[in-house]
Design an enzyme around this catalytic site. Sequence first.
Site, PDB file in Angstrom:
ATOM      1  CB  THR A   1      -4.980  -5.336  -2.169  1.00  0.00           C
ATOM      2  OG1 THR A   1      -5.331  -6.881  -2.894  1.00  0.00           O
ATOM      3  CG2 THR A   1      -5.799  -5.753  -0.478  1.00  0.00           C
TER       4      THR A   1
ATOM      5  CG  ASN B   1       4.229  -9.330   0.127  1.00  0.00           C
ATOM      6  OD1 ASN B   1       2.842  -9.680   0.319  1.00  0.00           O
ATOM      7  ND2 ASN B   1       5.135  -8.429  -0.011  1.00  0.00           N
TER       8      ASN B   1
ATOM      9  CE  LYS C   1      -5.758  -2.871   3.339  1.00  0.00           C
ATOM     10  NZ  LYS C   1      -5.390  -4.088   2.306  1.00  0.00           N
TER      11      LYS C   1
ATOM     12  CB  THR D   1      -3.967  -5.872   5.915  1.00  0.00           C
ATOM     13  OG1 THR D   1      -3.523  -4.958   4.055  1.00  0.00           O
ATOM     14  CG2 THR D   1      -5.214  -6.048   5.726  1.00  0.00           C
TER      15      THR D   1
ATOM     16  CB  THR E   1       3.666 -19.265   7.316  1.00  0.00           C
ATOM     17  OG1 THR E   1       4.259 -18.737   6.362  1.00  0.00           O
ATOM     18  CG2 THR E   1       3.059 -20.365   6.490  1.00  0.00           C
TER      19      THR E   1
ATOM     20  CD  GLU F   1       2.553  -6.058   1.660  1.00  0.00           C
ATOM     21  OE1 GLU F   1       1.614  -6.437   1.368  1.00  0.00           O
ATOM     22  OE2 GLU F   1       3.448  -6.517  -0.103  1.00  0.00           O
TER      23      GLU F   1
END
Lengths: 405, 405
Positions: free
Chosen positions: B192, B400, B181, B155, B405, B278
């Site tokens: 996750t 994040n 992942k 992702t 959006t 991230e």
Amino acid sequence: MNANILIVKEGSITSPQGFVAGVTYAGIKKKAKAVLDLGILFSEVPCTAAALFTDNQIKAAPVLVSQKKVQSGHARAVIVNSGCANACTGEKGLADAERTAELAARALGIPPEDVLVASTGVIGVALPMPEVESGISKLALSVDSGHDLARAIMTTDTRPKEIAVSVKTGNVEYTIAGIAKGAGMIHPNMATMLSFLTTDAAVEKGYLKSALKAAVNDSFNMISVDGDTSTNDTIVILANGKAGNPPIDVGTEESRIFQQALNQVCLFLARSIARDGEGATRLIEVTVNGAASTGDARMAARTIVTSPLVKTAVHGCDPNWGRIIAAAGRSGAKVVEKLADVYIGDKCLLKSGMPLAFNKKEIADILNRSEVPIRVELNQGQGAAIAWGCDLSEEYVVINSEYTT
Amino acid sequence: MNANILIVKEGSITSPQGFVAGVTYAGIKKKAKAVLDLGILFSEVPCTAAALFTDNQIKAAPVLVSQKKVQSGHARAVIVNSGCANACTGEKGLADAERTAELAARALGIPPEDVLVASTGVIGVALPMPEVESGISKLALSVDSGHDLARAIMTTDTRPKEIAVSVKTGNVEYTIAGIAKGAGMIHPNMATMLSFLTTDAAVEKGYLKSALKAAVNDSFNMISVDGDTSTNDTIVILANGKAGNPPIDVGTEESRIFQQALNQVCLFLARSIARDGEGATRLIEVTVNGAASTGDARMAARTIVTSPLVKTAVHGCDPNWGRIIAAAGRSGAKVVEKLADVYIGDKCLLKSGMPLAFNKKEIADILNRSEVPIRVELNQGQGAAIAWGCDLSEEYVVINSEYTT
């Protein structure tokens, strides 16, 4: 009994009768932008006192020193510095904290056991005692220095946090006031947070402590900036009785009113800390209702408001409500997906575990408010709680990447 | 028994004999940059299987479905999509996950109970079933698609995570491989995170599960990117026995070797996830020794590696070691300040609770390494643990703030 609790316009920590403050720049903060870094709060008459401290096992020297002093239920002054936490400084740190209290006591002409001490700033650096000593000698006490004391305790705070409320009930009138600093290392169960409260009401010392605990539980203990609990958290209340009321004791109608006013002061200061979290642009208020217990509601509300993913989503006005329910689900509170509802503002996005269609623009607008209300209904029982935090911005990272260097 | 465990050059999830993979872009990810979003892993012969799942109470539909299927201790295939978590999607989500497994089973010509299903992506959005259906019909299986499967499950990961090791022991030779992942919503106790492991060794199903648990406990369960535990975490191992060895069972010398190799695979993948958190620029490795218990060591290591203040300090190469000991102090582990030592790299900054003088530049250089070693010696007992995480950068916030959006 009818009671009026009113916010005092332009109120400060010295609004209650008989309290004065003094502040100076002692040179503990090295940076050019630093204006004030040492302050004192003093009551002209003896007070009952109560205090609460960090539950971190690593406790700063001033915490250990004040913890011991306040056991008596009495104190008259607090000497406080910003720019140095005096934490992880061993025996020298303890001696420095004691010495600071002694120097302040001598300057004030009171016994050292009546002087509490508090510090905030970088961990692992010794207090520069020559600067502290010459700073204390420069402190001039005045009833006008209340606002300045709120500034002197700031570290990365962007604005002072202060409030005073006046209470009128029957033929008694008194004031409760407070200041606080927060900004970073802020997390439920007392964060890097200093707060000092004063009142000219007379209050029994036993009751004063329980009233403080109750007020802190639903205010300072329900805020989070970054999940890190500090070594220096301290909250102190001094009650000097100048208002002339019969001492307020537990279980009375007067105590109910006092508690209500004290709660209001603590709640205002706690929310101010959350709103002014490092890099924050918005206050997040998370309400959890219908939890299996109050403990569950508190856990869920605190976990949601602490989640970096929720905080970044709010920062980006991103209606990613899945992160809210996912945080509740990992909080330890009992969560049954099929029963759970999630609201942003008054808009329901998840009903009984099923996503509802929503207008992205409408939710983004709510997330862009200066106060963002998030609500989770667990539909398990009667437990309810509210927690406060702030959005997580790039600025938080910038501030904290270059704190000591 | 002598055993060689070697990393297979260019190894992939299909390195063990009898495993093939297929991948495609089905249209589940909407963004233009998306290349692959659907994949399948298949063993040409039946396998013993074991799996572990998120402990979040909010479990995604594919987790609930796979959890039930894998109870048999058997499975032959995994169908996995990125771009949609199929979490908080109610009865429809469960039906969609079941239907996905059925479609894959039909395409593979095996019973649906042999197909596990996994999803990762946004919460609260239904799987686009027409896209899934047409995507599955396009999947072409090949032994060469192993590397692509590692890409299809990504992702916000910036690079695929894969490894294969070959084990040579006596006259038996087998391979264990895995992909994973991670990137966001990564926290101890299964994040996750999806990870799929294959081996051509024959392994008894009961032992396979306990071996998986042991390997995950010291690897995937010791990493954190942001403290958020996801709804979709899944780790699956398939053992198809193609290597022709007698099935490995608990308590044997063969099981000791298998565990060692499996640990190596899981540790590599877990560290890869932490390193690729991230916005991360560096891997942080926190070792806690001398804790009162292993549980205490794990708590302390995980709390330190999760602390936003520690993570931002590392990001800024700021030798603010006080944040490390403060995090240990609030972790719940027993910490006695006077006994605690803190190291960054091999430099001791706190010894028996007292700060040591250090060269700022030297410590900043260590904090600037691609792997940053932090060590806390609690000097309480024998408990030891290692946790992995990453620095916290402005980029984490950017990623994040604009995820959905």
